[in-house]
Enzyme design. Structure first.
Site, PDB file in Angstrom:
ATOM      1  N   ILE A 247       0.890  -1.328  -0.117  1.00 57.78           N
ATOM      2  CA  ILE A 247      -0.104   0.008   0.100  1.00 57.78           C
ATOM      3  C   ILE A 247       0.982   1.277   0.131  1.00 57.78           C
ATOM      4  CG2 ILE A 247      -0.129  -0.091   2.425  1.00 57.78           C
ATOM      5  CD1 ILE A 247      -2.912   1.170   2.417  1.00 57.78           C
ATOM      6  N   SER A 248       0.430   2.086  -0.965  1.00 57.73           N
ATOM      7  CA  SER A 248       1.420   3.354  -0.948  1.00 57.73           C
ATOM      8  C   SER A 248       1.582   4.097   0.096  1.00 57.73           C
ATOM      9  CB  SER A 248       0.803   4.328  -2.170  1.00 57.73           C
ATOM     10  OG  SER A 248       0.892   3.511  -3.351  1.00 57.73           O
ATOM     11  N   GLN A 249       2.619   4.879   0.053  1.00 58.45           N
ATOM     12  CA  GLN A 249       3.119   5.791   1.416  1.00 58.45           C
ATOM     13  C   GLN A 249       1.961   6.757   1.237  1.00 58.45           C
ATOM     14  OE1 GLN A 249       6.786   7.962   0.666  1.00 58.45           O
ATOM     15  NE2 GLN A 249       6.613   9.098   2.670  1.00 58.45           N
TER      16      GLN A 249
ATOM     17  N   PRO B 113       1.013  -0.525  -5.924  1.00 60.82           N
ATOM     18  CA  PRO B 113       0.920  -0.188  -4.459  1.00 60.82           C
ATOM     19  C   PRO B 113      -0.167   0.846  -4.004  1.00 60.82           C
ATOM     20  CG  PRO B 113       2.319   1.415  -6.037  1.00 60.82           C
ATOM     21  CD  PRO B 113       1.830   0.479  -6.762  1.00 60.82           C
TER      22      PRO B 113
END
Length: 227
Positions: free
Chosen positions: A72-74, A226
């Protein structure tokens, strides 16, 4: 739509985003993101999109592992890419790379409709379930190769790509309305990419700007995203 409690961890995440944006202003040309985007980030419960064993870390400003070996993206990247898209309340957005569904949820707080394509069926199914559970009925997810977009619902006000591409897919540009924007990381799969912002002019000309060096997983092949 989801309603998220203002937890201490969440407030720390939002402040970390604000600080990172200020620190990267020399790249991005902006020292703050719109409050509308930040409010959307505050409303989406990020813990609903991460694996149970990482939920205690859900509001860290960092990527986290999800299913199918993806991430999962920042939160910073989600917020920045959303802000670059500059979504309006009546917009229709295409997302390429659903991943966990987190980016789609943030967009769903801001626009009329989101169409999201994910190449990994497992991720498409789990993201669709998570979004539905939270009440995001303005998001549609399908499994497939997002390289070709989702032409049935075009033209779009904006397209956001949450996985790296070696070049800009022409079908995605073709599916944008005049004035529409494409936000996409472009570069070699195993290296650092450039986050690009492209806008289609009224006469069809493309204006392109490099925003920030980033690192994403690939768009093509047997990889997910992501998001």
């Amino acid at each position: 739509m989801a309603a998220n409690e203002n937890t201490f961890d969440q407030q720390q995440m939002l402040e970390a985003i604000r600080q990172s944006v200020r620190e990267s202003a020399s790249y991005t040309g902006r020292d703050a993101l719109s409050e509308r985007v930040m409010d959307a980030m505050a409303r989406v419960p990020r813990e609903a999109f991460v694996l149970p064993e990482y939920r205690h870390l859900a509001y860290r400003n960092t990527p986290l592992a999800i299913a199918a070996g993806q991430t999962i993206s920042q939160p910073l990247i989600v917020a920045l890419m959303t802000d670059l898209l500059d979504p309006g309340a009546d917009d229709v957005i295409l997302e390429v790379g659903t991943g966990s569904g987190y980016q789609a949820a943030v967009l769903a707080e801001l626009v009329r409709a989101v169409y999201s394509v994910e190449i990994v069926t497992e991720l498409a199914d789990s993201a669709a379930a998570a979004l539905a559970k939270l009440g995001y009925d303005n998001v549609q997810v399908r499994a497939g190769d997002g390289y070709a977009g989702w032409p049935e619902h075009a033209p779009y006000d904006g397209v956001i790509v949450t996985a790296a591409a070696e070049h800009i897919p022409q079908p995605l540009l073709d599916q944008l309305k005049p004035g529409g924007k494409l936000v996409i990381p472009v570069g070699e799969h195993r290296g650092v990419q450039e986050l690009l912002l492209l806008q289609v002019g009224e006469n069809g000309d493309i204006e392109q700007r490099s925003i920030l060096p980033v690192r994403f997983v690939p768009l093509t092949g047997d990889h997910g995203s992501p998001g």
